[in-house]
Design a protein around this motif. Structure first.
Motif, PDB file in Angstrom:
ATOM      1  N   ALA A   6      -0.770 -23.097 -38.617  1.00  0.00           N
ATOM      2  CA  ALA A   6      -0.526 -21.826 -39.312  1.00  0.00           C
ATOM      3  C   ALA A   6      -1.785 -20.959 -39.330  1.00  0.00           C
ATOM      4  CB  ALA A   6      -0.027 -22.092 -40.736  1.00  0.00           C
ATOM      5  N   GLU A   7      -2.937 -21.570 -39.548  1.00  0.00           N
ATOM      6  CA  GLU A   7      -4.202 -20.822 -39.532  1.00  0.00           C
ATOM      7  C   GLU A   7      -4.480 -20.243 -38.150  1.00  0.00           C
ATOM      8  OE1 GLU A   7      -7.401 -23.280 -40.996  1.00  0.00           O
ATOM      9  OE2 GLU A   7      -6.266 -23.793 -42.802  1.00  0.00           O
ATOM     10  N   ALA A   8      -4.274 -21.043 -37.120  1.00  0.00           N
ATOM     11  CA  ALA A   8      -4.491 -20.568 -35.745  1.00  0.00           C
ATOM     12  C   ALA A   8      -3.542 -19.412 -35.425  1.00  0.00           C
ATOM     13  CB  ALA A   8      -4.307 -21.712 -34.751  1.00  0.00           C
ATOM     14  N   GLU A   9      -2.302 -19.531 -35.854  1.00  0.00           N
ATOM     15  CA  GLU A   9      -1.310 -18.474 -35.624  1.00  0.00           C
ATOM     16  C   GLU A   9      -1.725 -17.181 -36.318  1.00  0.00           C
ATOM     17  OE1 GLU A   9       2.449 -17.072 -34.106  1.00  0.00           O
ATOM     18  OE2 GLU A   9       1.488 -18.997 -33.760  1.00  0.00           O
TER      19      GLU A   9
ATOM     20  N   ALA B 235      -3.428 -12.417 -33.558  1.00  0.00           N
ATOM     21  CA  ALA B 235      -3.456 -10.964 -33.368  1.00  0.00           C
ATOM     22  C   ALA B 235      -4.884 -10.459 -33.244  1.00  0.00           C
ATOM     23  CB  ALA B 235      -2.732 -10.260 -34.506  1.00  0.00           C
ATOM     24  N   ASP B 236      -5.779 -10.982 -34.074  1.00  0.00           N
ATOM     25  CA  ASP B 236      -7.180 -10.557 -34.025  1.00  0.00           C
ATOM     26  C   ASP B 236      -7.851 -10.956 -32.719  1.00  0.00           C
ATOM     27  OD1 ASP B 236      -6.923  -9.501 -36.566  1.00  0.00           O
ATOM     28  OD2 ASP B 236      -7.680 -11.315 -37.549  1.00  0.00           O
ATOM     29  N   ASP B 237      -7.354 -12.011 -32.094  1.00  0.00           N
ATOM     30  CA  ASP B 237      -7.927 -12.491 -30.836  1.00  0.00           C
ATOM     31  C   ASP B 237      -7.277 -11.864 -29.606  1.00  0.00           C
ATOM     32  OD1 ASP B 237      -9.603 -14.107 -32.308  1.00  0.00           O
ATOM     33  OD2 ASP B 237      -8.335 -15.883 -32.124  1.00  0.00           O
ATOM     34  N   GLY B 238      -6.374 -10.889 -29.802  1.00  0.00           N
ATOM     35  CA  GLY B 238      -5.747 -10.204 -28.679  1.00  0.00           C
ATOM     36  C   GLY B 238      -4.611 -10.975 -28.024  1.00  0.00           C
ATOM     37  N   TRP B 239      -4.112 -11.992 -28.698  1.00  0.00           N
ATOM     38  CA  TRP B 239      -3.067 -12.863 -28.140  1.00  0.00           C
ATOM     39  C   TRP B 239      -1.842 -12.075 -27.697  1.00  0.00           C
ATOM     40  CZ3 TRP B 239      -3.016 -18.075 -27.155  1.00  0.00           C
ATOM     41  CH2 TRP B 239      -1.770 -18.684 -26.972  1.00  0.00           C
ATOM     42  N   PHE B 240      -1.446 -11.068 -28.467  1.00  0.00           N
ATOM     43  CA  PHE B 240      -0.204 -10.353 -28.208  1.00  0.00           C
ATOM     44  C   PHE B 240      -0.378  -9.140 -27.299  1.00  0.00           C
ATOM     45  CE2 PHE B 240       0.203 -12.533 -32.271  1.00  0.00           C
ATOM     46  CZ  PHE B 240       1.299 -13.329 -31.979  1.00  0.00           C
ATOM     47  N   GLU B 241      -1.572  -8.920 -26.823  1.00  0.00           N
ATOM     48  CA  GLU B 241      -1.829  -7.744 -25.989  1.00  0.00           C
ATOM     49  C   GLU B 241      -1.404  -7.941 -24.539  1.00  0.00           C
ATOM     50  OE1 GLU B 241      -2.684  -5.002 -27.579  1.00  0.00           O
ATOM     51  OE2 GLU B 241      -2.698  -6.273 -29.361  1.00  0.00           O
TER      52      GLU B 241
END
Length: 178
Positions: free
Chosen positions: A117-120, A124-130
């Motif tokens: 849950a913490e990693a999830e 967004a802050d790490d650009g995962w969804f970009e």
């Protein structure tokens, strides 16, 4: 959910106005959800999840499902946006209470450990969804579930575009820890 919607739109070349029409909201609502300034209510989260959920049921994804389903590693494939289980290796399926078929097509999110849950939350802050083709390796603890146990281990999550334009997440257990 907003970042997942943004990625879905970009990968499929869909305009905010069209998504707004599909979800019966304003284009401004879509913009605010995608930008993270507002979150959709539960009703709209369900509609978004239905819209962007990956299924991996077409011929274009059969090879990937077969590779995962025959892997000797503990690996599974989920929809990156909804965590719906799409495929699992025998090593992963062996720990599922009642067999893997009981969980195919359902979200595994409720079985996430606190570390997952913490990693999830940081994705967004790490650009995962970009963009697709992202990877993350981290250590997780136990989830204390008897149905779908997560044991203390190092896992690697990797995004992979699916044939329908949605994004899957391949999760592999790299090492078990005591």
């Amino acid at each position: 959910m907003g970042r997942s919607l943004l990625r879905f739109r970009r990968l499929n070349g869909i305009k905010q106005a069209h998504v707004a029409e599909l979800l019966c909201v304003s284009q401004g609502s879509i913009s605010r959800w995608e930008g993270g300034t507002h979150a959709p209510d539960e009703h709209h989260r369900e509609k978004i999840a239905t819209l962007i959920a990956a299924h991996a049921n077409n011929n274009g994804d059969m090879a990937m499902k077969r590779l995962i389903s025959t892997s000797t590693l503990a690996v599974h494939l989920v929809c990156d946006a909804t965590h719906i289980l799409l495929a699992a290796s025998p090593a992963r399926a062996a720990v599922f209470a009642g067999g893997v078929d009981r969980y195919l097509g359902t979200s595994l999110w409720r079985y996430a450990s606190p570390e997952i849950a913490e990693a999830e939350a940081r994705l967004a802050d790490d650009g995962w969804f970009e963009r697709p083709f992202k990877a993350l390796t981290f250590r997780t603890g136990d989830n204390l579930s008897h149905d779908v146990p997560v044991r203390s281990s190092t896992v690697r999550c990797e995004t992979i575009p699916l044939a329908d334009g949605r994004v899957g997440r391949v999760t592999t257990t790299l090492a078990q820890h005591a």
